[in-house]
Design a protein around this motif. Structure first.
Motif, PDB file in Angstrom:
ATOM      1  N   LYS A   1     -15.421 -50.552 -19.206  1.00  0.00           N
ATOM      2  CA  LYS A   1     -14.003 -50.371 -18.891  1.00  0.00           C
ATOM      3  C   LYS A   1     -13.728 -50.537 -17.394  1.00  0.00           C
ATOM      4  CE  LYS A   1     -11.090 -49.222 -21.214  1.00  0.00           C
ATOM      5  NZ  LYS A   1     -10.084 -50.144 -21.825  1.00  0.00           N
ATOM      6  N   SER A   2     -14.698 -51.117 -16.695  1.00  0.00           N
ATOM      7  CA  SER A   2     -14.547 -51.303 -15.252  1.00  0.00           C
ATOM      8  C   SER A   2     -14.757 -52.762 -14.897  1.00  0.00           C
ATOM      9  CB  SER A   2     -15.561 -50.444 -14.500  1.00  0.00           C
ATOM     10  OG  SER A   2     -16.878 -50.911 -14.755  1.00  0.00           O
ATOM     11  N   ALA A   3     -14.438 -53.095 -13.660  1.00  0.00           N
ATOM     12  CA  ALA A   3     -14.689 -54.446 -13.149  1.00  0.00           C
ATOM     13  C   ALA A   3     -15.125 -54.356 -11.694  1.00  0.00           C
ATOM     14  CB  ALA A   3     -13.445 -55.318 -13.274  1.00  0.00           C
ATOM     15  N   SER A   4     -16.066 -55.205 -11.316  1.00  0.00           N
ATOM     16  CA  SER A   4     -16.491 -55.316  -9.919  1.00  0.00           C
ATOM     17  C   SER A   4     -16.038 -56.667  -9.391  1.00  0.00           C
ATOM     18  CB  SER A   4     -18.010 -55.184  -9.801  1.00  0.00           C
ATOM     19  OG  SER A   4     -18.423 -53.879 -10.133  1.00  0.00           O
ATOM     20  N   ILE A   5     -15.381 -56.649  -8.245  1.00  0.00           N
ATOM     21  CA  ILE A   5     -14.819 -57.865  -7.649  1.00  0.00           C
ATOM     22  C   ILE A   5     -15.375 -58.008  -6.245  1.00  0.00           C
ATOM     23  CG2 ILE A   5     -12.678 -59.052  -6.988  1.00  0.00           C
ATOM     24  CD1 ILE A   5     -11.427 -56.687  -8.949  1.00  0.00           C
ATOM     25  N   GLY A   6     -15.845 -59.200  -5.910  1.00  0.00           N
ATOM     26  CA  GLY A   6     -16.398 -59.420  -4.579  1.00  0.00           C
ATOM     27  C   GLY A   6     -15.909 -60.711  -3.963  1.00  0.00           C
ATOM     28  N   ILE A   7     -15.651 -60.670  -2.656  1.00  0.00           N
ATOM     29  CA  ILE A   7     -15.375 -61.884  -1.885  1.00  0.00           C
ATOM     30  C   ILE A   7     -16.642 -62.200  -1.109  1.00  0.00           C
ATOM     31  CG2 ILE A   7     -13.918 -62.984  -0.146  1.00  0.00           C
ATOM     32  CD1 ILE A   7     -11.766 -60.896  -0.738  1.00  0.00           C
ATOM     33  N   TRP A   8     -17.238 -63.345  -1.417  1.00  0.00           N
ATOM     34  CA  TRP A   8     -18.500 -63.761  -0.802  1.00  0.00           C
ATOM     35  C   TRP A   8     -18.245 -64.912   0.169  1.00  0.00           C
ATOM     36  CZ3 TRP A   8     -23.378 -61.691  -2.140  1.00  0.00           C
ATOM     37  CH2 TRP A   8     -23.354 -60.768  -3.187  1.00  0.00           C
ATOM     38  N   VAL A   9     -18.674 -64.732   1.413  1.00  0.00           N
ATOM     39  CA  VAL A   9     -18.497 -65.769   2.429  1.00  0.00           C
ATOM     40  C   VAL A   9     -19.869 -66.185   2.945  1.00  0.00           C
ATOM     41  CG1 VAL A   9     -17.256 -66.435   4.519  1.00  0.00           C
ATOM     42  CG2 VAL A   9     -16.367 -64.586   3.093  1.00  0.00           C
TER      43      VAL A   9
ATOM     44  N   SER B   1     -25.164 -53.039 -14.934  1.00  0.00           N
ATOM     45  CA  SER B   1     -24.209 -52.656 -13.897  1.00  0.00           C
ATOM     46  C   SER B   1     -23.274 -53.820 -13.613  1.00  0.00           C
ATOM     47  CB  SER B   1     -24.956 -52.258 -12.624  1.00  0.00           C
ATOM     48  OG  SER B   1     -24.141 -52.371 -11.490  1.00  0.00           O
ATOM     49  N   THR B   2     -21.954 -53.574 -13.631  1.00  0.00           N
ATOM     50  CA  THR B   2     -21.011 -54.655 -13.319  1.00  0.00           C
ATOM     51  C   THR B   2     -21.181 -55.116 -11.872  1.00  0.00           C
ATOM     52  OG1 THR B   2     -19.247 -53.091 -12.718  1.00  0.00           O
ATOM     53  CG2 THR B   2     -19.311 -53.857 -15.009  1.00  0.00           C
ATOM     54  N   SER B   3     -21.558 -54.199 -10.975  1.00  0.00           N
ATOM     55  CA  SER B   3     -21.776 -54.573  -9.571  1.00  0.00           C
ATOM     56  C   SER B   3     -22.935 -55.549  -9.441  1.00  0.00           C
ATOM     57  CB  SER B   3     -22.044 -53.327  -8.726  1.00  0.00           C
ATOM     58  OG  SER B   3     -20.956 -52.440  -8.782  1.00  0.00           O
TER      59      SER B   3
END
Length: 426
Positions: A22-30, A349-351
């Protein structure tokens, strides 16, 4: 199912839906890290990571923290040698708010000089903290030796001297030069609506103008060294290592199996022999740090000053044993099973899932499914591990860094060189 989208400006989006969370992990990768820096800019990539939390045109620093707390989220960032990542983990019902906060930090941070000056002090304290950790100190010195004439040798935190030169102008110019849609990936894993998420990212990121950022991977000329650092410590802390292959190399998983057998776990060779059987150290382990095109294999040990000779000699003997193929099938199969188990547990793990797809797309421009990773581990052969051992455990190419009270305990370097010069082949 992992999906990939590319916006008109070059920004890539990778998504992986996980139905049972029920969760989400969002990342901006540069694709910007310390290996993008030079002598004047060393530390800026990491410093910018800190500064994105210090206030935007729309939110003060404390409001960023409060808004994330209000939706029960977790937000953080990290900088490595090859990339910077800003990420958040939230309940699926709060994705819109999370992306709004994350994109606001990414595009609208103010970088006020007064905040920069305060953060310079914070990072200087962070550097001092690492310098007070003998374990980190010897590994950083080994990294400098192995990547000696390339930007990969830079400390990610930078130096106190460099930090004191950072200004609003310097930070903004670095971001303008290094940050671009074409070297950025937005990754999401967990519970989310695919179409809505992609549209949300388009809304926030499509106006970002693309430009080409040259990314030069300069290889380093490695020469074996033995280097000591004097610090008033009760123990001697030692790091033994060699340059090795990158994550994309065909032998990458063979290297992981070797590391697991040699020193990666409590059942490993050096933990059992050096610590449990002989009682020469309290802490000892090996690990690999792999980057796109190269890496470091290293062994860390903390010991009494009078145990250094026997401890290093025992480690080298175990290296020779593995070079000679003296690995049992029990060890070999256990190592593969442990690596698979750790990998599969991490996928829960979503992360971890977000990190896996984000980093892979950013650095290698590819999607790699878990089944492919498991197959690669399963396909590692006994002779592959012996081959890697023979390439890696060349005693003439091993560097050693150590730190301790070298004024009180003299002759440590001579002892180490003497042990390295002994004949171990059998």
């Amino acid at each position: 199912m992992i999906n990939k989208y590319t916006l008109d400006n070059g920004l890539r989006i990778v998504t992986e839906k996980i139905g049972y969370v029920k969760s989400a992990s969002i990342g901006i990768w540069v694709n910007v890290g310390s290996n993008n820096e030079n002598d004047e800019t060393n530390g800026l990539s990491h410093f910018i990571e800190h500064m994105l939390f210090k206030g935007t045109k729309n939110r003060k620093a404390n409001e960023i923290a409060e808004e994330i707390d209000n939706i029960g989220g977790q937000m953080n960032a990290f900088t490595s040698k090859e990339c910077t990542c800003f990420y958040v983990k939230v309940l699926d019902e709060n994705i819109v708010e999370a992306v709004d906060i994350l994109s606001d930090m990414f595009f609208n941070s103010l970088f006020k000089q007064e905040e920069i000056d305060k953060e310079i002090s914070v990072v200087i304290e962070e550097i001092k903290m690492y310098e007070d950790s003998p374990e980190d100190l010897v590994h950083d010195k080994l990294t400098e030796i192995i990547f000696n004439d390339s930007p990969m040798a830079y400390n990610i935190l930078g130096t106190e001297q460099n930090l004191k030169t950072f200004t609003t102008e310097k930070v903004l110019n670095y971001m303008k030069d290094k940050y671009s849609p074409h070297n950025t990936v937005v990754a999401v894993a967990g519970s989310f609506d695919e179409e809505s998420f992609v549209n949300l990212i388009k809304e926030k990121f499509s106006k970002w103008q693309n430009k080409f950022v040259e990314h030069v991977d300069k290889d380093s000329h490695y020469e074996r060294k033995v280097v000591g650092i004097n610090k008033d410590l009760e123990q001697l802390h030692v790091c033994i290592g060699n340059k090795t292959i990158g994550r994309h190399h065909k032998d990458y998983h063979s290297l992981l199996v070797l590391n697991n057998i040699f020193g990666g776990t409590m059942s490993s060779r050096i933990f059992q022999e050096v610590r449990e059987n002989r009682g020469l150290v309290y802490s000892i382990y090996s690990f690999v740090s792999n980057y796109s095109n190269s890496g470091i294999f290293s062994i860390y040990a903390g010991m009494s000053y009078d145990q250094v000779e026997e401890a290093i000699r025992t480690v080298l003997k175990e290296m020779v044993s593995m070079k000679n193929g003296k690995i049992t099938m029990k060890e070999f199969n256990r190592a593969k099973q442990q690596i698979k188990g750790n990998y599969i547990l991490g996928l829960e793990s979503t992360s971890s899932r977000m990190s896996a797809i984000g980093r892979r797309e950013l650095l290698f421009n590819e999607i790699l499914y878990p089944e492919e990773v498991i197959n690669s581990i399963n396909n590692v052969k006994f002779e592959d591990v012996v081959k890697i051992a023979n390439e890696l455990f060349d005693i003439d190419k091993l560097s050693i860094t150590f730190t301790g009270n070298l004024n009180k305990h003299k002759g440590i370097e001579e002892i180490i060189n003497e042990v390295l010069g002994e004949e171990y082949e059998s």
